[in-house]
Design a protein around this motif. Sequence first.
Motif, PDB file in Angstrom:
ATOM      1  N   GLU A   1      40.159  21.061 116.673  1.00 44.15           N
ATOM      2  CA  GLU A   1      41.175  20.022 116.557  1.00 44.15           C
ATOM      3  C   GLU A   1      41.448  19.358 117.913  1.00 44.15           C
ATOM      4  N   THR A   2      41.434  20.164 118.973  1.00 43.98           N
ATOM      5  CA  THR A   2      41.623  19.631 120.324  1.00 43.98           C
ATOM      6  C   THR A   2      40.464  18.731 120.704  1.00 43.98           C
ATOM      7  N   ALA A   3      39.248  19.165 120.390  1.00 44.41           N
ATOM      8  CA  ALA A   3      38.064  18.356 120.679  1.00 44.41           C
ATOM      9  C   ALA A   3      38.134  17.034 119.908  1.00 44.41           C
ATOM     10  N   ILE A   4      38.572  17.086 118.659  1.00 39.80           N
ATOM     11  CA  ILE A   4      38.699  15.869 117.842  1.00 39.80           C
ATOM     12  C   ILE A   4      39.684  14.900 118.498  1.00 39.80           C
ATOM     13  N   GLU A   5      40.822  15.417 118.966  1.00 39.34           N
ATOM     14  CA  GLU A   5      41.834  14.573 119.607  1.00 39.34           C
ATOM     15  C   GLU A   5      41.301  13.944 120.898  1.00 39.34           C
ATOM     16  N   ILE A   6      40.641  14.747 121.715  1.00 36.91           N
ATOM     17  CA  ILE A   6      40.106  14.247 122.989  1.00 36.91           C
ATOM     18  C   ILE A   6      39.068  13.160 122.735  1.00 36.91           C
ATOM     19  N   LEU A   7      38.163  13.419 121.806  1.00 36.89           N
ATOM     20  CA  LEU A   7      37.124  12.438 121.514  1.00 36.89           C
ATOM     21  C   LEU A   7      37.713  11.175 120.886  1.00 36.89           C
ATOM     22  N   ALA A   8      38.717  11.328 120.024  1.00 33.92           N
ATOM     23  CA  ALA A   8      39.346  10.163 119.383  1.00 33.92           C
ATOM     24  C   ALA A   8      39.998   9.249 120.419  1.00 33.92           C
TER      25      ALA A   8
END
Length: 58
Positions: free
Chosen positions: A14-21
Amino acid sequence: MDIEHYNLEMIKPETAIEILAKNGIKIDREEAKKVLELLYFLVKLSVNQIVDNENNKK
């Protein structure tokens, strides 16, 4: 020296998704898990190469 004690849950998908978004990259949870697996593999490979190089200098 073999590095086997890394934790695949250090960064949550979820953190990776937020950073990439934030950087305009949209991925789902399964894709984020695959990206994190690749990154952890690359980190492990890099650390092993550094350790091997240091051991060869001695």
